[in-house]
Design a protein around this motif. Structure first.
Motif, mmCIF file in Angstrom:
data_model
loop_
_atom_site.group_PDB
_atom_site.id
_atom_site.type_symbol
_atom_site.label_atom_id
_atom_site.label_comp_id
_atom_site.label_asym_id
_atom_site.label_seq_id
_atom_site.Cartn_x
_atom_site.Cartn_y
_atom_site.Cartn_z
ATOM 1 N N GLU A 121 -6.026 -2.143 11.898
ATOM 2 C CA GLU A 121 -6.720 -0.940 12.381
ATOM 3 C C GLU A 121 -7.290 -1.233 13.775
ATOM 4 O O GLU A 121 -7.713 -2.349 14.067
ATOM 5 N N ARG A 125 -7.207 -0.079 0.100
ATOM 6 C CA ARG A 125 -6.603 0.098 -1.231
ATOM 7 C C ARG A 125 -5.333 0.939 -1.145
ATOM 8 O O ARG A 125 -4.320 0.618 -1.765
ATOM 9 N N VAL A 126 -5.409 1.994 -0.379
ATOM 10 C CA VAL A 126 -4.237 2.872 -0.226
ATOM 11 C C VAL A 126 -3.106 2.115 0.475
ATOM 12 O O VAL A 126 -1.948 2.164 0.042
ATOM 13 N N PRO A 178 -2.933 9.223 8.768
ATOM 14 C CA PRO A 178 -2.841 8.352 7.598
ATOM 15 C C PRO A 178 -1.425 7.808 7.409
ATOM 16 O O PRO A 178 -0.453 8.494 7.684
ATOM 17 N N LEU A 179 -1.335 6.577 6.953
ATOM 18 C CA LEU A 179 -0.040 5.959 6.722
ATOM 19 C C LEU A 179 0.651 6.593 5.518
ATOM 20 O O LEU A 179 0.006 7.009 4.562
ATOM 21 N N THR A 180 1.948 6.637 5.606
ATOM 22 C CA THR A 180 2.753 7.112 4.483
ATOM 23 C C THR A 180 3.896 6.118 4.279
ATOM 24 O O THR A 180 4.153 5.274 5.140
ATOM 25 N N GLU A 227 -11.837 -1.536 8.101
ATOM 26 C CA GLU A 227 -13.248 -1.528 7.692
ATOM 27 C C GLU A 227 -13.437 -0.777 6.378
ATOM 28 O O GLU A 227 -14.347 -1.055 5.597
ATOM 29 N N ASN A 228 -12.584 0.195 6.150
ATOM 30 C CA ASN A 228 -12.735 1.105 5.021
ATOM 31 C C ASN A 228 -11.997 0.586 3.783
ATOM 32 O O ASN A 228 -10.774 0.461 3.786
ATOM 33 N N VAL A 229 -12.771 0.297 2.751
ATOM 34 C CA VAL A 229 -12.190 -0.285 1.528
ATOM 35 C C VAL A 229 -11.197 0.681 0.877
ATOM 36 O O VAL A 229 -10.184 0.270 0.308
ATOM 37 N N LEU A 230 -11.476 1.951 0.987
ATOM 38 C CA LEU A 230 -10.571 2.974 0.434
ATOM 39 C C LEU A 230 -9.206 2.901 1.129
ATOM 40 O O LEU A 230 -8.157 2.891 0.473
ATOM 41 N N VAL A 231 -9.244 2.825 2.440
ATOM 42 C CA VAL A 231 -8.007 2.756 3.222
ATOM 43 C C VAL A 231 -7.249 1.477 2.875
ATOM 44 O O VAL A 231 -6.025 1.496 2.708
ATOM 45 N N MET A 263 -1.385 -0.311 -1.805
ATOM 46 C CA MET A 263 -0.423 0.345 -2.702
ATOM 47 C C MET A 263 0.841 0.752 -1.960
ATOM 48 O O MET A 263 1.948 0.612 -2.478
ATOM 49 N N LEU A 264 0.683 1.250 -0.761
ATOM 50 C CA LEU A 264 1.847 1.664 0.039
ATOM 51 C C LEU A 264 2.766 0.466 0.264
ATOM 52 O O LEU A 264 3.979 0.558 0.117
#
Lengths: 151, 146
Positions: free
Chosen positions: B79, B37-38, B130-132, B31-35, B41-42
């Motif tokens: 998610e 995006r991250v 958070p994913l890494t 739901e979270n656009v920030l998440v 990239m990951l």
């Protein structure tokens, strides 16, 4: 040249203090490690998304806290999102206050929610101010090899 | 409020590893656009394929509709808490449709019951937010076994 080195040192010190004072955690370093030549402003981009998302969530929570009776499920849902965003950028103190708020939702403690929300907003405002200052100084200093990072 | 899904492409300029698969498609559902995006990239840093296609969906129904319209993905980062249709429900429906993608459940919930229910819905693996990059390695290993 010397002025530039001085600026970079200031940036590094400012960055380190954000970790030392507990505003940021390891997740911020994860974001920095994702930044590269293809996405040179990735961290700032993500943090900007965080500000936008946070503004929306704070407004929603404020509205929900005005309703009677309090809808703890709705409040918890909003705060779950806020905690998730804060966690994604490494916002350690904000995340901790979000967790406290959620605990009050779980126990149906309205006063606790209202009180803790003020703390959430305070920590968020502080983090935002510090990050804005940090990125402003980093932009002033200009690009540099990221090998100088340390936590 | 559903946002349109977004698709992005990453290509590797250098091909020094002949064992890399040609293409990898990843659907990121959060739901979270920030998440999103991250996570995008990951995933782009995993370097397990010469070409990487990522797409995002911000609710469960959007993720399901993508599949109903014919899209398919090698990996789905799902998610648990999603609007309209949650992660477990979408996962069950996708598996019922015959979707064989690697579905990675992603959640910040710490309840063992919730996680087990999510796994039972048809996940291959779940990861804690958070994913890494390190956590995503387990996904890479699952891919390599496939």
């Amino acid at each position: 040249m010397e002025r530039n080195n001085q600026l970079h040192r200031q940036v590094a010190l400012m960055r380190q203090s954000l970790f030392d004072q507990g505003y940021l955690d390891e997740q911020f370093v994860q974001l920095e490690e994702l930044q590269d030549d293809t996405n040179p402003n990735f961290v700032e981009e993500v943090v900007t998304l965080y500000y936008r998302d946070s503004a929306r969530l704070v407004a929603s929570i404020e509205q929900a806290l005005d309703n009677r009776p309090l809808d703890f499920n709705r409040l918890d849902s909003y705060m779950h999102q806020f905690k998730g965003s804060s966690s994604s950028i490494g916002g350690r103190k904000v995340k901790a206050e979000c967790s406290q708020f959620r605990e009050y939702c779980r126990t149906g403690n309205g006063e606790g929610c209202i009180r803790t929300f003020q703390q959430v907003k305070r920590e968020y405002a502080t983090l935002r101010k510090k990050l804005e200052a940090y990125f402003q100084l980093a932009r002033q200093a200009g690009p540099r090899d990221t090998a100088s990072r340390s936590t | 409020m559903a946002s349109p899904s977004t698709r992005s492409y990453h290509g590797c300029d250098k091909d020094s590893d002949g064992s890399k698969r040609g293409k990898l498609s990843v659907l990121i559902v959060d739901e979270n656009v920030l998440v999103c995006r991250v996570h995008e990239m990951l995933v782009s840093k995993l370097k397990v394929a010469k070409e990487l296609l990522t797409e995002t969906a911000t609710d469960g129904k959007e993720a399901l509709d993508l599949h109903l319209s014919g899209s398919s993905f090698d990996v789905i980062l799902m998610e648990m808490d999603l609007p309209i249709m949650d992660g477990p429900e979408v996962t069950k429906k996708l598996r019922a449709m015959g979707v064989k993608s690697i579905i990675v459940g992603v959640t910040s919930r710490d309840s063992k019951v919730d996680r087990e229910a999510f796994m039972a819905a048809g996940l291959d693996v779940w990861l804690e937010k958070p994913l890494t990059a390190h956590k995503l390695k387990s996904v890479v290993e699952a891919l390599e076994k496939k």
